[in-house]
Design a protein around this motif. Structure first.
Motif, PDB file in Angstrom:
ATOM      1  N   ALA A  82      -5.278  -6.080  -6.926  1.00 46.65           N
ATOM      2  CA  ALA A  82      -5.602  -4.665  -7.137  1.00 46.65           C
ATOM      3  C   ALA A  82      -5.723  -3.895  -5.828  1.00 46.65           C
ATOM      4  O   ALA A  82      -5.522  -2.676  -5.809  1.00 46.65           O
ATOM      5  CB  ALA A  82      -6.905  -4.551  -7.929  1.00 46.65           C
ATOM      6  N   ASP A  83      -6.048  -4.585  -4.745  1.00 46.03           N
ATOM      7  CA  ASP A  83      -6.233  -3.906  -3.465  1.00 46.03           C
ATOM      8  C   ASP A  83      -4.914  -3.479  -2.828  1.00 46.03           C
ATOM      9  O   ASP A  83      -4.919  -2.742  -1.840  1.00 46.03           O
ATOM     10  CB  ASP A  83      -7.006  -4.812  -2.508  1.00 46.03           C
ATOM     11  N   PHE A  84      -3.801  -3.947  -3.382  1.00 44.02           N
ATOM     12  CA  PHE A  84      -2.491  -3.509  -2.883  1.00 44.02           C
ATOM     13  C   PHE A  84      -1.996  -2.254  -3.589  1.00 44.02           C
ATOM     14  O   PHE A  84      -1.017  -1.648  -3.169  1.00 44.02           O
ATOM     15  CB  PHE A  84      -1.448  -4.626  -3.082  1.00 44.02           C
ATOM     16  N   VAL A  85      -2.664  -1.862  -4.682  1.00 42.91           N
ATOM     17  CA  VAL A  85      -2.139  -0.774  -5.507  1.00 42.91           C
ATOM     18  C   VAL A  85      -2.150   0.561  -4.767  1.00 42.91           C
ATOM     19  O   VAL A  85      -1.146   1.274  -4.722  1.00 42.91           O
ATOM     20  CB  VAL A  85      -2.928  -0.687  -6.821  1.00 42.91           C
ATOM     21  N   MET A  86      -3.293   0.943  -4.180  1.00 43.47           N
ATOM     22  CA  MET A  86      -3.376   2.231  -3.510  1.00 43.47           C
ATOM     23  C   MET A  86      -2.429   2.343  -2.310  1.00 43.47           C
ATOM     24  O   MET A  86      -1.753   3.369  -2.157  1.00 43.47           O
ATOM     25  CB  MET A  86      -4.816   2.515  -3.088  1.00 43.47           C
ATOM     26  N   PRO A  87      -2.328   1.322  -1.441  1.00 44.26           N
ATOM     27  CA  PRO A  87      -1.332   1.434  -0.367  1.00 44.26           C
ATOM     28  C   PRO A  87       0.088   1.638  -0.885  1.00 44.26           C
ATOM     29  O   PRO A  87       0.853   2.421  -0.313  1.00 44.26           O
ATOM     30  CB  PRO A  87      -1.461   0.093   0.377  1.00 44.26           C
ATOM     31  N   PHE A  88       0.444   0.979  -2.001  1.00 42.86           N
ATOM     32  CA  PHE A  88       1.781   1.158  -2.556  1.00 42.86           C
ATOM     33  C   PHE A  88       1.921   2.526  -3.211  1.00 42.86           C
ATOM     34  O   PHE A  88       3.005   3.121  -3.179  1.00 42.86           O
ATOM     35  CB  PHE A  88       2.106   0.049  -3.547  1.00 42.86           C
ATOM     36  N   PHE A  89       0.839   3.043  -3.817  1.00 42.11           N
ATOM     37  CA  PHE A  89       0.880   4.406  -4.334  1.00 42.11           C
ATOM     38  C   PHE A  89       1.245   5.382  -3.215  1.00 42.11           C
ATOM     39  O   PHE A  89       2.132   6.229  -3.366  1.00 42.11           O
ATOM     40  CB  PHE A  89      -0.488   4.793  -4.905  1.00 42.11           C
ATOM     41  N   LEU A  90       0.548   5.267  -2.089  1.00 35.59           N
ATOM     42  CA  LEU A  90       0.786   6.191  -0.986  1.00 35.59           C
ATOM     43  C   LEU A  90       2.133   5.945  -0.321  1.00 35.59           C
ATOM     44  O   LEU A  90       2.755   6.873   0.200  1.00 35.59           O
ATOM     45  CB  LEU A  90      -0.351   6.086   0.034  1.00 35.59           C
ATOM     46  N   PHE A  91       2.587   4.702  -0.325  1.00 32.31           N
ATOM     47  CA  PHE A  91       3.927   4.401   0.166  1.00 32.31           C
ATOM     48  C   PHE A  91       4.970   5.141  -0.675  1.00 32.31           C
ATOM     49  O   PHE A  91       5.896   5.769  -0.144  1.00 32.31           O
ATOM     50  CB  PHE A  91       4.164   2.886   0.104  1.00 32.31           C
ATOM     51  N   ILE A  92       4.798   5.107  -1.998  1.00 30.04           N
ATOM     52  CA  ILE A  92       5.728   5.799  -2.890  1.00 30.04           C
ATOM     53  C   ILE A  92       5.651   7.309  -2.685  1.00 30.04           C
ATOM     54  O   ILE A  92       6.667   8.008  -2.658  1.00 30.04           O
ATOM     55  CB  ILE A  92       5.406   5.430  -4.352  1.00 30.04           C
ATOM     56  N   VAL A  93       4.431   7.821  -2.523  1.00 25.67           N
ATOM     57  CA  VAL A  93       4.261   9.254  -2.280  1.00 25.67           C
ATOM     58  C   VAL A  93       4.971   9.672  -0.993  1.00 25.67           C
ATOM     59  O   VAL A  93       5.660  10.690  -0.940  1.00 25.67           O
ATOM     60  CB  VAL A  93       2.761   9.615  -2.207  1.00 25.67           C
TER      61      VAL A  93
END
Length: 259
Positions: free
Chosen positions: A25-36
């Motif tokens: 779950a701790d990888f989700v936000m970094p990948f969200f911002l990567f996609i953004v």
């Protein structure tokens, strides 16, 4: 996130780490911002006019803030009891969409204002990506420096909170957390929580942080469970996992760099 939210309690290795550690779950936000960050660069290429692009960015930011407050501000708490209201004195101001919105706003404005300075031809060599996006890398590095300086340089004094959990024998009591430190990264005395409490107010931050599953708090760590008899007072305290200083975390810099 559906998997994490629904199954994280049964398999802690896919849920958020209570404090130190890194789970799925701790990888989700970094990948969200990567996609953004990737989406910003692609979408703004089709909008050459700066003012038009800025208006679209601001409008989208307000949309994200609105939906973030609606979904995570407290309006939909206790759905099983059909309680849809919210106490404005205790509304949660931060959340995942709010954090993405502010990161998106900052990164998009930087992309809009610096793209004219980019070379039209791709430089050659090992460091071409740094040469082409030099301003973005410089700004990202500055954000990281400010984040680290704030994290390690902010003095955190003692602080108080009122226990809001009705399951606690101390429900309604005011407890004190002893800190008086600088540069501490432990749950109760870090600069991240201190800044959120000072700016947002302790009544407007998340009341059920993951640190309640830490070894200091519960015997069943990393699972949820009853607190230890000698659990420290901060185990009952609120903490905002999507707070102000997290906007400047390294995962924000990842999105900035890719924009």
């Amino acid at each position: 996130m559906v998997l994490v939210d629904d199954a994280g309690g049964e398999w802690p290795m896919i849920g958020h780490a209570p404090w130190n550690g890194c789970n799925l779950a701790d990888f989700v936000m970094p990948f969200f911002l990567f996609i953004v960050g990737m989406a910003i660069a692609l979408s703004l290429k089709r909008i050459p006019e700066k003012l038009v692009a800025i208006r679209k960015v601001i409008l989208r930011t307000f949309k994200l803030l609105f939906w973030g407050l609606l979904l995570q501000g407290g309006y939909f708490h206790d759905l099983d009891k059909l309680k849809y209201g919210v106490d404005m004195n205790r509304i949660r101001l931060c959340g995942i969409l709010q954090r993405i919105a502010l990161a998106y706003l900052i990164v998009a404005i930087i992309e809009i204002t610096t793209r004219q300075a980019q070379s039209k031809e791709l430089p050659t060599g090992w460091f071409s990506i740094f040469k082409l996006y030099s301003w973005q890398w410089v700004i990202g590095a500055c954000v990281l420096v400010v984040y680290l300086a704030t994290l390690y340089g902010t003095y955190v004094p003692d602080w108080n909170f009122v226990v809001q959990n009705p399951d606690s024998v101390d429900f309604g009591k005011t407890l004190t957390v002893t800190c008086n430190v600088r540069g501490n990264l432990d749950p109760p005395c870090n600069a991240v929580g201190y800044i959120d409490r000072q700016i947002l107010g302790i009544n407007h931050i998340y009341p059920r942080p993951a640190w309640k599953r830490s070894k200091s708090c519960t015997k069943n760590s990393p699972y949820e469970g009853p607190f230890k008899d000698d659990a420290p007072s901060w185990c009952w305290a609120p903490f905002e996992p999507e707070g102000i200083l997290r906007i400047t975390r390294p995962d924000f810099c990842i999105g900035l760099a890719w924009a």
